[in-house]
Design a protein around this motif. Structure first.
Motif, PDB file in Angstrom:
ATOM      1  N   LEU A   1     -15.048  -7.514  -4.531  1.00 56.78           N
ATOM      2  CA  LEU A   1     -13.974  -8.014  -3.823  1.00 56.78           C
ATOM      3  C   LEU A   1     -12.962  -8.805  -4.822  1.00 56.78           C
ATOM      4  O   LEU A   1     -11.478  -8.317  -4.684  1.00 56.78           O
ATOM      5  N   LYS A   2     -13.522  -9.461  -5.729  1.00 59.50           N
ATOM      6  CA  LYS A   2     -12.565 -10.068  -6.680  1.00 59.50           C
ATOM      7  C   LYS A   2     -12.019  -9.011  -7.601  1.00 59.50           C
ATOM      8  O   LYS A   2     -10.874  -9.028  -8.018  1.00 59.50           O
ATOM      9  N   LEU A   3     -13.045  -8.146  -7.999  1.00 61.66           N
ATOM     10  CA  LEU A   3     -12.314  -6.939  -8.908  1.00 61.66           C
ATOM     11  C   LEU A   3     -11.223  -6.236  -8.248  1.00 61.66           C
ATOM     12  O   LEU A   3      -9.984  -6.098  -8.796  1.00 61.66           O
ATOM     13  N   GLN A   4     -11.391  -6.021  -7.042  1.00 61.49           N
ATOM     14  CA  GLN A   4      -9.982  -5.378  -6.184  1.00 61.49           C
ATOM     15  C   GLN A   4      -8.964  -6.229  -6.166  1.00 61.49           C
ATOM     16  O   GLN A   4      -7.748  -5.656  -6.419  1.00 61.49           O
ATOM     17  N   GLU A   5      -9.278  -7.468  -5.700  1.00 58.29           N
ATOM     18  CA  GLU A   5      -7.978  -8.361  -5.776  1.00 58.29           C
ATOM     19  C   GLU A   5      -7.360  -8.382  -7.178  1.00 58.29           C
ATOM     20  O   GLU A   5      -6.121  -8.586  -7.484  1.00 58.29           O
ATOM     21  N   LEU A   6      -8.142  -8.510  -8.378  1.00 58.26           N
ATOM     22  CA  LEU A   6      -7.465  -8.590  -9.644  1.00 58.26           C
ATOM     23  C   LEU A   6      -6.911  -7.011  -9.980  1.00 58.26           C
ATOM     24  O   LEU A   6      -5.876  -6.997 -10.501  1.00 58.26           O
ATOM     25  N   THR A   7      -7.533  -5.974  -9.471  1.00 59.61           N
ATOM     26  CA  THR A   7      -6.878  -4.822  -9.651  1.00 59.61           C
ATOM     27  C   THR A   7      -5.377  -4.667  -8.970  1.00 59.61           C
ATOM     28  O   THR A   7      -4.421  -4.265  -9.410  1.00 59.61           O
ATOM     29  N   ASP A   8      -5.241  -5.339  -7.795  1.00 60.43           N
ATOM     30  CA  ASP A   8      -4.132  -5.526  -6.741  1.00 60.43           C
ATOM     31  C   ASP A   8      -3.038  -6.311  -7.818  1.00 60.43           C
ATOM     32  O   ASP A   8      -1.931  -5.827  -7.780  1.00 60.43           O
ATOM     33  N   VAL A   9      -3.560  -7.431  -7.974  1.00 63.03           N
ATOM     34  CA  VAL A   9      -2.646  -8.398  -8.787  1.00 63.03           C
ATOM     35  C   VAL A   9      -2.171  -7.681 -10.093  1.00 63.03           C
ATOM     36  O   VAL A   9      -0.872  -7.659 -10.405  1.00 63.03           O
ATOM     37  N   LEU A  10      -3.022  -6.923 -10.696  1.00 63.40           N
ATOM     38  CA  LEU A  10      -2.478  -6.225 -12.045  1.00 63.40           C
ATOM     39  C   LEU A  10      -1.417  -5.117 -11.806  1.00 63.40           C
ATOM     40  O   LEU A  10      -0.602  -4.918 -12.499  1.00 63.40           O
ATOM     41  N   GLU A  11      -1.780  -4.437 -10.643  1.00 61.30           N
ATOM     42  CA  GLU A  11      -0.644  -3.398 -10.329  1.00 61.30           C
ATOM     43  C   GLU A  11       0.491  -4.020  -9.909  1.00 61.30           C
ATOM     44  O   GLU A  11       1.582  -3.327 -10.076  1.00 61.30           O
ATOM     45  N   MET A  12       0.281  -5.048  -9.212  1.00 62.16           N
ATOM     46  CA  MET A  12       1.725  -5.859  -8.819  1.00 62.16           C
ATOM     47  C   MET A  12       2.330  -6.293 -10.226  1.00 62.16           C
ATOM     48  O   MET A  12       3.675  -6.241 -10.192  1.00 62.16           O
ATOM     49  N   CYS A  13       1.628  -6.763 -11.134  1.00 66.38           N
ATOM     50  CA  CYS A  13       2.179  -7.195 -12.404  1.00 66.38           C
ATOM     51  C   CYS A  13       2.952  -6.120 -12.943  1.00 66.38           C
ATOM     52  O   CYS A  13       3.971  -6.123 -13.748  1.00 66.38           O
ATOM     53  N   THR A  14       2.356  -5.014 -12.973  1.00 72.39           N
ATOM     54  CA  THR A  14       2.647  -3.852 -13.700  1.00 72.39           C
ATOM     55  C   THR A  14       4.064  -3.369 -12.997  1.00 72.39           C
ATOM     56  O   THR A  14       5.134  -2.940 -13.895  1.00 72.39           O
ATOM     57  N   LYS A  15       4.091  -3.396 -11.711  1.00 72.11           N
ATOM     58  CA  LYS A  15       5.282  -3.162 -11.117  1.00 72.11           C
ATOM     59  C   LYS A  15       6.450  -4.014 -11.324  1.00 72.11           C
ATOM     60  O   LYS A  15       7.440  -3.744 -11.500  1.00 72.11           O
ATOM     61  N   LEU A  16       6.216  -5.258 -11.189  1.00 73.99           N
ATOM     62  CA  LEU A  16       6.974  -6.445 -11.422  1.00 73.99           C
ATOM     63  C   LEU A  16       7.540  -6.103 -12.794  1.00 73.99           C
ATOM     64  O   LEU A  16       8.706  -6.424 -13.234  1.00 73.99           O
TER      65      LEU A  16
END
Length: 179
Positions: free
Chosen positions: A135-150
């Motif tokens: 779950l934490k890795l999924q959250e981290l992946t989502d945050v990193l994707e969002m950071c990459t998009k931003l």
């Protein structure tokens, strides 16, 4: 001489013969010395003394034989007790080894059981931690994707702003915007 079996072995027979000879010589020698010292003793006194000495020798031999039998009996008793003691010691040692082997088996079984329980607890902890970590890795992946998009959007905005700045610099001085 000490014999462990009392079986009439040649050493015992030799010992008995030596004892008998010693006793016979001792008693007969004493009586003969006595007879020779007393020269006035008659033939009948000599014969009676010899008979008396012979009876004393025979009685002594019988007593020695009885003592020998008692000694052999005592030796046999000591041998029997010693053998019983050795057998008891051997039996106790065997029992001790059996108990140690039994204890070792129980201990190995118990250690194996405890290790198996520890493995099960570790696997359960791994599963629980894996779910949480997933779950934490999924959250981290989502945050990193969002950071990459931003980051991409910021780069795009930076390019647009850079283009505006360059466009304004070419046209001259920027006029103040009035409303």
């Amino acid at each position: 001489m000490m014999s462990f079996e009392g079986d009439g072995s040649s050493s015992e027979t030799l010992l008995e013969n030596c004892v008998h000879s010693y006793i016979y010589i001792k008693f007969c020698g004493t009586s003969m010395d006595f007879l020779f010292e007393g020269a006035s003793a008659s033939h009948s006194t000599h014969h009676e003394g010899h008979d008396q000495n012979q009876r004393m020798v025979e009685d002594t031999i019988v007593n020695l034989n009885n003592e020998n039998i008692e000694e052999n009996s005592s030796l046999n008793d000591i041998n029997r007790r010693t053998q019983e003691l050795v057998e008891r010691i051997h039996t106790r040692r065997s029992n001790n080894l059996k108990e140690i082997e039994s204890f070792q088996k129980v201990l190995v079984d118990k250690v194996t059981e405890v290790c198996q329980q520890m493995k099960q607890k570790l696997y359960k902890a791994y599963e629980e931690n894996s779910s949480e970590m997933g779950l934490k890795l999924q959250e981290l992946t989502d945050v990193l994707e969002m950071c990459t998009k931003l980051h991409g959007e910021l780069l795009e905005a930076s390019h647009v702003l850079g283009g505006l700045r360059d466009g304004l610099a070419v046209s001259g001085v920027a006029e103040p915007v009035t409303d």
